[in-house]
Design a protein around this motif. Structure first.
Motif, PDB file in Angstrom:
ATOM      1  N   GLN A   1     129.110 -11.985  63.153  1.00 25.95           N
ATOM      2  CA  GLN A   1     129.792 -10.744  62.765  1.00 25.95           C
ATOM      3  C   GLN A   1     128.730  -9.718  62.366  1.00 25.95           C
ATOM      4  O   GLN A   1     127.871 -10.010  61.534  1.00 25.95           O
ATOM      5  N   ASP A   2     128.815  -8.546  62.978  1.00 26.03           N
ATOM      6  CA  ASP A   2     127.965  -7.429  62.578  1.00 26.03           C
ATOM      7  C   ASP A   2     128.865  -6.355  62.001  1.00 26.03           C
ATOM      8  O   ASP A   2     129.877  -5.991  62.606  1.00 26.03           O
ATOM      9  N   ILE A   3     128.494  -5.880  60.808  1.00 18.83           N
ATOM     10  CA  ILE A   3     129.339  -4.895  60.124  1.00 18.83           C
ATOM     11  C   ILE A   3     128.608  -3.562  59.987  1.00 18.83           C
ATOM     12  O   ILE A   3     127.386  -3.524  59.860  1.00 18.83           O
ATOM     13  N   GLN A   4     129.410  -2.486  60.027  1.00 15.29           N
ATOM     14  CA  GLN A   4     128.924  -1.123  59.823  1.00 15.29           C
ATOM     15  C   GLN A   4     129.824  -0.477  58.781  1.00 15.29           C
ATOM     16  O   GLN A   4     131.052  -0.528  58.904  1.00 15.29           O
TER      17      GLN A   4
ATOM     18  N   PRO B   1     122.106  -0.607  53.350  1.00 11.59           N
ATOM     19  CA  PRO B   1     123.258   0.042  52.710  1.00 11.59           C
ATOM     20  C   PRO B   1     124.423   0.326  53.666  1.00 11.59           C
ATOM     21  O   PRO B   1     125.553   0.488  53.223  1.00 11.59           O
ATOM     22  N   THR B   2     124.158   0.344  54.993  1.00  8.76           N
ATOM     23  CA  THR B   2     125.211   0.695  55.946  1.00  8.76           C
ATOM     24  C   THR B   2     125.506  -0.375  56.989  1.00  8.76           C
ATOM     25  O   THR B   2     126.338  -0.169  57.872  1.00  8.76           O
ATOM     26  N   SER B   3     124.848  -1.532  56.903  1.00  7.27           N
ATOM     27  CA  SER B   3     125.082  -2.567  57.911  1.00  7.27           C
ATOM     28  C   SER B   3     124.716  -3.943  57.368  1.00  7.27           C
ATOM     29  O   SER B   3     124.053  -4.068  56.338  1.00  7.27           O
ATOM     30  N   GLY B   4     125.161  -4.949  58.087  1.00 15.25           N
ATOM     31  CA  GLY B   4     124.843  -6.319  57.723  1.00 15.25           C
ATOM     32  C   GLY B   4     125.211  -7.265  58.851  1.00 15.25           C
ATOM     33  O   GLY B   4     125.932  -6.904  59.787  1.00 15.25           O
ATOM     34  N   HIS B   5     124.699  -8.468  58.763  1.00 12.98           N
ATOM     35  CA  HIS B   5     124.922  -9.490  59.786  1.00 12.98           C
ATOM     36  C   HIS B   5     125.325 -10.787  59.084  1.00 12.98           C
ATOM     37  O   HIS B   5     124.707 -11.187  58.094  1.00 12.98           O
TER      38      HIS B   5
ATOM     39  N   GLN C   1     133.621  -1.648  59.310  1.00 10.73           N
ATOM     40  CA  GLN C   1     134.053  -1.942  60.675  1.00 10.73           C
ATOM     41  C   GLN C   1     133.267  -3.176  61.093  1.00 10.73           C
ATOM     42  O   GLN C   1     132.062  -3.254  60.824  1.00 10.73           O
ATOM     43  N   ALA C   2     133.920  -4.137  61.738  1.00 16.36           N
ATOM     44  CA  ALA C   2     133.254  -5.385  62.103  1.00 16.36           C
ATOM     45  C   ALA C   2     133.374  -5.648  63.598  1.00 16.36           C
ATOM     46  O   ALA C   2     134.439  -5.466  64.188  1.00 16.36           O
ATOM     47  N   HIS C   3     132.266  -6.066  64.180  1.00 18.46           N
ATOM     48  CA  HIS C   3     132.265  -6.537  65.570  1.00 18.46           C
ATOM     49  C   HIS C   3     131.992  -8.039  65.524  1.00 18.46           C
ATOM     50  O   HIS C   3     130.998  -8.476  64.941  1.00 18.46           O
ATOM     51  N   HIS C   4     132.896  -8.819  66.122  1.00 17.33           N
ATOM     52  CA  HIS C   4     132.812 -10.277  66.099  1.00 17.33           C
ATOM     53  C   HIS C   4     132.476 -10.817  67.482  1.00 17.33           C
ATOM     54  O   HIS C   4     132.954 -10.298  68.496  1.00 17.33           O
ATOM     55  N   ARG C   5     131.722 -11.883  67.487  1.00 13.24           N
ATOM     56  CA  ARG C   5     131.436 -12.656  68.694  1.00 13.24           C
ATOM     57  C   ARG C   5     131.618 -14.111  68.300  1.00 13.24           C
ATOM     58  O   ARG C   5     130.933 -14.615  67.401  1.00 13.24           O
ATOM     59  N   LYS C   6     132.593 -14.775  68.952  1.00 12.75           N
ATOM     60  CA  LYS C   6     132.987 -16.121  68.522  1.00 12.75           C
ATOM     61  C   LYS C   6     132.999 -17.075  69.716  1.00 12.75           C
ATOM     62  O   LYS C   6     133.560 -16.767  70.772  1.00 12.75           O
TER      63      LYS C   6
ATOM     64  N   LEU D   1     123.548 -12.348  40.340  1.00 11.98           N
ATOM     65  CA  LEU D   1     124.902 -11.856  40.065  1.00 11.98           C
ATOM     66  C   LEU D   1     125.298 -10.704  40.983  1.00 11.98           C
ATOM     67  O   LEU D   1     126.454 -10.599  41.390  1.00 11.98           O
ATOM     68  N   HIS D   2     124.361  -9.868  41.344  1.00 10.21           N
ATOM     69  CA  HIS D   2     124.693  -8.675  42.131  1.00 10.21           C
ATOM     70  C   HIS D   2     124.329  -8.807  43.611  1.00 10.21           C
ATOM     71  O   HIS D   2     124.278  -7.806  44.319  1.00 10.21           O
ATOM     72  N   ASP D   3     124.121 -10.023  44.082  1.00 16.06           N
ATOM     73  CA  ASP D   3     123.723 -10.230  45.475  1.00 16.06           C
ATOM     74  C   ASP D   3     124.734  -9.698  46.484  1.00 16.06           C
ATOM     75  O   ASP D   3     124.354  -9.269  47.566  1.00 16.06           O
ATOM     76  N   PHE D   4     126.016  -9.735  46.159  1.00 16.50           N
ATOM     77  CA  PHE D   4     127.043  -9.264  47.099  1.00 16.50           C
ATOM     78  C   PHE D   4     127.483  -7.830  46.824  1.00 16.50           C
ATOM     79  O   PHE D   4     128.411  -7.342  47.473  1.00 16.50           O
ATOM     80  N   ASP D   5     126.826  -7.125  45.912  1.00 16.78           N
ATOM     81  CA  ASP D   5     127.196  -5.733  45.637  1.00 16.78           C
ATOM     82  C   ASP D   5     127.110  -4.858  46.889  1.00 16.78           C
ATOM     83  O   ASP D   5     127.869  -3.898  47.044  1.00 16.78           O
ATOM     84  N   PHE D   6     126.206  -5.187  47.810  1.00 16.51           N
ATOM     85  CA  PHE D   6     126.070  -4.413  49.049  1.00 16.51           C
ATOM     86  C   PHE D   6     127.365  -4.368  49.845  1.00 16.51           C
ATOM     87  O   PHE D   6     127.618  -3.439  50.604  1.00 16.51           O
ATOM     88  N   LEU D   7     128.213  -5.374  49.688  1.00 14.90           N
ATOM     89  CA  LEU D   7     129.405  -5.532  50.526  1.00 14.90           C
ATOM     90  C   LEU D   7     130.611  -4.730  50.028  1.00 14.90           C
ATOM     91  O   LEU D   7     131.596  -4.581  50.752  1.00 14.90           O
TER      92      LEU D   7
END
Length: 164
Positions: free
Chosen positions: A158-161, A135-139, A22-27, A11-17
């Protein structure tokens, strides 16, 4: 949230988000076309929980050069299946029906979600992966498979900070 909710696995898997990112995208410029040309751009993401963490929503700004747009990712948790469903609403096509959801879950800190998509008029399998979560980033990355999952082409990263 009640005590029963806190005991539901996944249930709490997306709580980190939750919060501002800020997002950096590469497409990849052309999906499933043997292309090796990528564009890079910045964006933002704001996520908030809904329904007592049984769902959440992102408001995303994608600053694609020359054609910026917004999108909404809506996620909903099925406690019986212990899986998340993810839908995407795109500001470029606001009246289109939503695609079927991407469905999956997290295992050992990595979220993997599968669904169906259409690329150049052909049905393909699609996959999202959430990884490297702190807690401060994700991919996050998206990939397509033209052969029911035998091979995958990653087409968006997408890498987020976390924003302070």
């Amino acid at each position: 949230m009640n005590q029963t909710d806190s005991a539901i696995p996944g249930l709490h898997d997306f709580d980190f988000l939750v919060g501002h990112w800020q997002a950096h995208h590469r497409k990849l410029t052309h999906r499933l076309a043997n292309s090796h040309e990528w564009i890079e751009f910045e964006g933002t993401l704001f996520n908030q929980p809904l329904m007592g963490s049984h769902s959440n929503v992102d408001d995303t700004l994608l600053n694609v050069p020359g054609v910026p747009y917004r999108g909404v990712a809506l996620r909903s948790f099925d406690p019986k299946a212990q899986q998340w469903s993810i839908w995407w609403l795109d500001s470029r096509t606001p009246s289109d029906p939503l695609d079927p959801p991407m469905i999956g879950s997290f295992h050992n800190g990595v979220g993997t979600f599968y669904g169906d998509d259409t690329v150049n008029g052909k049905r393909v399998r699609a996959r999202f992966i959430w990884s490297n979560i702190t807690p401060t980033s994700g991919h996050w990355e998206q990939a397509d498979s033209p052969d029911e999952g035998k091979t995958w082409e990653t087409n968006w990263v997408q890498d987020i900070q976390r924003m302070q």
